[in-house]
Design a protein around this motif. Structure first.
Motif, PDB file in Angstrom:
ATOM      1  N   HIS A 270       0.668  -1.052  -0.100  1.00  0.00           N
ATOM      2  CA  HIS A 270      -0.139   0.194   0.132  1.00  0.00           C
ATOM      3  C   HIS A 270       0.782   1.166  -0.015  1.00  0.00           C
ATOM      4  O   HIS A 270       1.897   1.351   0.896  1.00  0.00           O
ATOM      5  CB  HIS A 270      -0.873   0.038   1.240  1.00  0.00           C
ATOM      6  N   ASP A 273      -0.721   6.347   3.093  1.00  0.00           N
ATOM      7  CA  ASP A 273      -2.051   7.006   3.188  1.00  0.00           C
ATOM      8  C   ASP A 273      -2.624   7.338   4.635  1.00  0.00           C
ATOM      9  O   ASP A 273      -2.889   6.169   5.272  1.00  0.00           O
ATOM     10  CB  ASP A 273      -3.054   6.285   2.209  1.00  0.00           C
ATOM     11  N   ASP A 275      -5.511   7.656   5.589  1.00  0.00           N
ATOM     12  CA  ASP A 275      -6.754   6.924   5.738  1.00  0.00           C
ATOM     13  C   ASP A 275      -6.558   5.352   5.425  1.00  0.00           C
ATOM     14  O   ASP A 275      -7.624   4.793   5.631  1.00  0.00           O
ATOM     15  CB  ASP A 275      -7.898   7.502   4.698  1.00  0.00           C
ATOM     16  N   LEU A 276      -5.520   4.756   5.426  1.00  0.00           N
ATOM     17  CA  LEU A 276      -5.332   3.389   4.888  1.00  0.00           C
ATOM     18  C   LEU A 276      -5.862   2.636   6.141  1.00  0.00           C
ATOM     19  O   LEU A 276      -5.574   3.020   7.318  1.00  0.00           O
ATOM     20  CB  LEU A 276      -3.892   3.092   4.969  1.00  0.00           C
ATOM     21  N   LEU A 278      -5.825  -1.170   7.355  1.00  0.00           N
ATOM     22  CA  LEU A 278      -5.177  -2.319   7.431  1.00  0.00           C
ATOM     23  C   LEU A 278      -6.234  -3.600   7.829  1.00  0.00           C
ATOM     24  O   LEU A 278      -7.440  -3.341   8.317  1.00  0.00           O
ATOM     25  CB  LEU A 278      -4.040  -2.621   8.451  1.00  0.00           C
ATOM     26  N   THR A 313      -5.813  -1.425  12.665  1.00  0.00           N
ATOM     27  CA  THR A 313      -4.809  -0.352  12.024  1.00  0.00           C
ATOM     28  C   THR A 313      -4.326   0.245  13.290  1.00  0.00           C
ATOM     29  O   THR A 313      -3.046   0.829  13.201  1.00  0.00           O
ATOM     30  CB  THR A 313      -5.721   0.387  11.038  1.00  0.00           C
ATOM     31  N   HIS A 381      -6.486  -4.328  -3.667  1.00  0.00           N
ATOM     32  CA  HIS A 381      -5.776  -4.258  -2.306  1.00  0.00           C
ATOM     33  C   HIS A 381      -4.212  -4.255  -2.470  1.00  0.00           C
ATOM     34  O   HIS A 381      -3.525  -4.428  -1.803  1.00  0.00           O
ATOM     35  CB  HIS A 381      -6.200  -5.135  -1.241  1.00  0.00           C
TER      36      HIS A 381
END
Length: 473
Positions: A270, A273, A275-276, A278, A313, A381
């Motif tokens: 990824h 980010d 706003d990622l 997990l 996350t 993803h």
């Protein structure tokens, strides 16, 4: 074997209940703490540790008690509190003391103990030193939790007798401390014990070992079958006259089961980010292969938290830049376990996932979902690589101390960035009688290679040929 007693209580063990439990040995015993106060130790007046009590853990995940402790007993409904008391082998009375500690918690808070017959509420009198011998326990390495049974210059030995030996928080800490002090961890069990998959993954081979104590053939390695003997302060292979390790008869005596395990191992990358979220790639795989989301996640067993990518996350962010090693489990009626490693890289974040699913002998693996799973992981993803294998093994996903079937490749997927690095024309023409299926945009596709149905061991040769071809672009 060292005896563990577990209290599974309906209410949280508060200070009143813990004090009642700690008085199980009478007022003469001392109390100390270890592992940053996460463990309470009951000690003799002379300072010998008798029972080590771990911090209670609240379990929200259905089926975890049955998965790790067996189905012979009735356990409380979730959520419940899991409190472990580990008795020392040095003093015979310590086992009764652990049972009395847990029995008092259950009496006050409701619930049950494991084993069920271990619970008492009697006061257990313990001598300062057993049998009149003056024995001073050696200190554990810095950072280790207590209750290591044998400690030498090279090896920490733990003796455990449970149906399933799991990667508990205590055992995980002991493993880290052993490695940090330059020691091996050897876990000694009776032959009926099995390992959980997370613990099997953590024991990555020598110098760490699973040592099985068999009444007929002595000691052997529960993962390789090599006959072992205690020498120079550690368990090592017993060599024959030619200097070769020998295979224990008990390890090779069983036929592989008719049940199967499907294992999906993949890496997603990824870009950075804020706003990622997990865990979504793992959740996607779980949905494709089982029809549901994971039931729970955690950092050790029992896997205790309700499934939540947001909480997962948050934990990974708090631990960064150090990597996070996490676990996930499925619902009781659908055996599934996963490990998830989250790590930062120079270009973003990687998720390394290994998801295993158990299938009974009359239940076909969900091969029909593999192509769509690969396609969604590529599209949504950031899939880098994915390998799917099938093996004959227990559908409950535990590891027995005898030979099981090896995994056999089913398919391999190469993500679009890796295809570009290899070269599209080169990647789509391996020296094999197969052609990959393109996934995603035609200009920058991923490639999905079908290798078989998991029954032909020659698929390993094909996978080896394929990977050599991809490396030699």
């Amino acid at each position: 074997m060292t005896k563990d007693v577990i209290a599974l209580t309906s209410e949280m063990p508060d200070s009143r209940a813990l004090l009642a439990g700690l008085h199980a040995g009478g007022p003469e015993l001392g109390v100390t703490t270890a592992a940053d106060d996460a463990v309470i130790q009951l000690c003799t007046p002379g300072g010998r540790p008798l029972v080590s009590v771990e911090a209670p853990v609240i379990v929200h995940t259905p089926g975890e008690a049955e998965r790790l402790l067996g189905t012979q007993a009735t356990f409380p409904d979730v959520p419940f509190w899991w409190t472990e008391a580990r008795a020392s082998t040095a003093v015979p009375e310590a086992e009764s003391l652990a049972g009395s500690f847990c029995g008092r918690l259950v009496l006050l808070l409701g619930g049950t103990t494991w084993p069920a017959d271990a619970a008492t509420i009697q006061v257990v009198r313990t001598p300062d030193e057993p049998d009149g011998h003056d024995v001073t326990p050696r200190p554990a390495p810095d950072g280790a939790l207590p209750a290591v049974d044998v400690l030498t210059d090279s090896t920490a030995v733990v003796l455990i007798d449970r149906p399933v030996i799991a990667l508990t928080a205590w055992l995980s800490d002991v493993l880290r401390a052993a490695v940090g002090s330059g020691r091996a961890l050897h876990i000694v069990t009776p032959p009926h014990a099995r390992l959980s998959q997370p613990l099997r993954t953590a024991l990555t081979g020598p110098p760490n070992r699973w040592v099985v104590q068999d009444p007929d053939c002595g000691y052997y390695d529960g993962l390789s079958g090599a006959v072992l003997r205690w020498q120079d302060g550690t368990f090592a292979p017993a060599l024959d006259q030619h200097g070769e390790a020998t295979l224990a008869a008990a390890f090779a005596s069983s036929e592989p089961p008719a049940e199967h395990q499907l294992t999906v191992s993949f890496r997603c990358h990824h870009a950075p980010d804020a706003d990622l979220l997990l865990g979504r790639s793992l959740e996607t795989a779980w949905h494709h292969l089982t029809g549901t989301a994971p039931a729970g996640w955690g950092t050790a067993e029992p896997i205790n938290l309700p499934w939540s990518p947001r909480q997962l996350t948050a934990l990974a962010r708090d631990r960064a830049p150090e990597p996070s090693h996490l676990l996930a489990v499925g619902r009781p009626d659908r055996p599934a376990l996963a490990t998830l490693r989250v790590a930062r890289t120079e270009s973003g974040v990687t998720e390394d996932v290994t998801l295993s699913l158990g299938h009974s002998a009359d239940e076909p693996p969900p091969f029909h979902t593999i192509d769509s799973l690969a396609e969604e992981l590529v599209a949504q993803h950031g899939l880098s690589t994915m390998l799917i294998t099938l093996r004959r093994a227990r559908h409950d996903l535990t590891v027995p101390a005898h030979l099981e079937g090896p995994p056999i490749p089913v398919s391999f997927t190469l993500g679009p960035a890796d295809v570009q690095a290899v070269g599209l024309d080169h990647a789509r023409r391996p020296p094999l009688p197969l052609r990959p299926t393109p996934l995603g945009p035609a200009t920058v596709p991923a490639l999905h290679y079908h290798l078989g149905d998991g029954t032909n061991p020659d698929a390993w040769d094909d996978l080896g040929t394929l990977t050599r071809h991809l490396r030699n672009s």
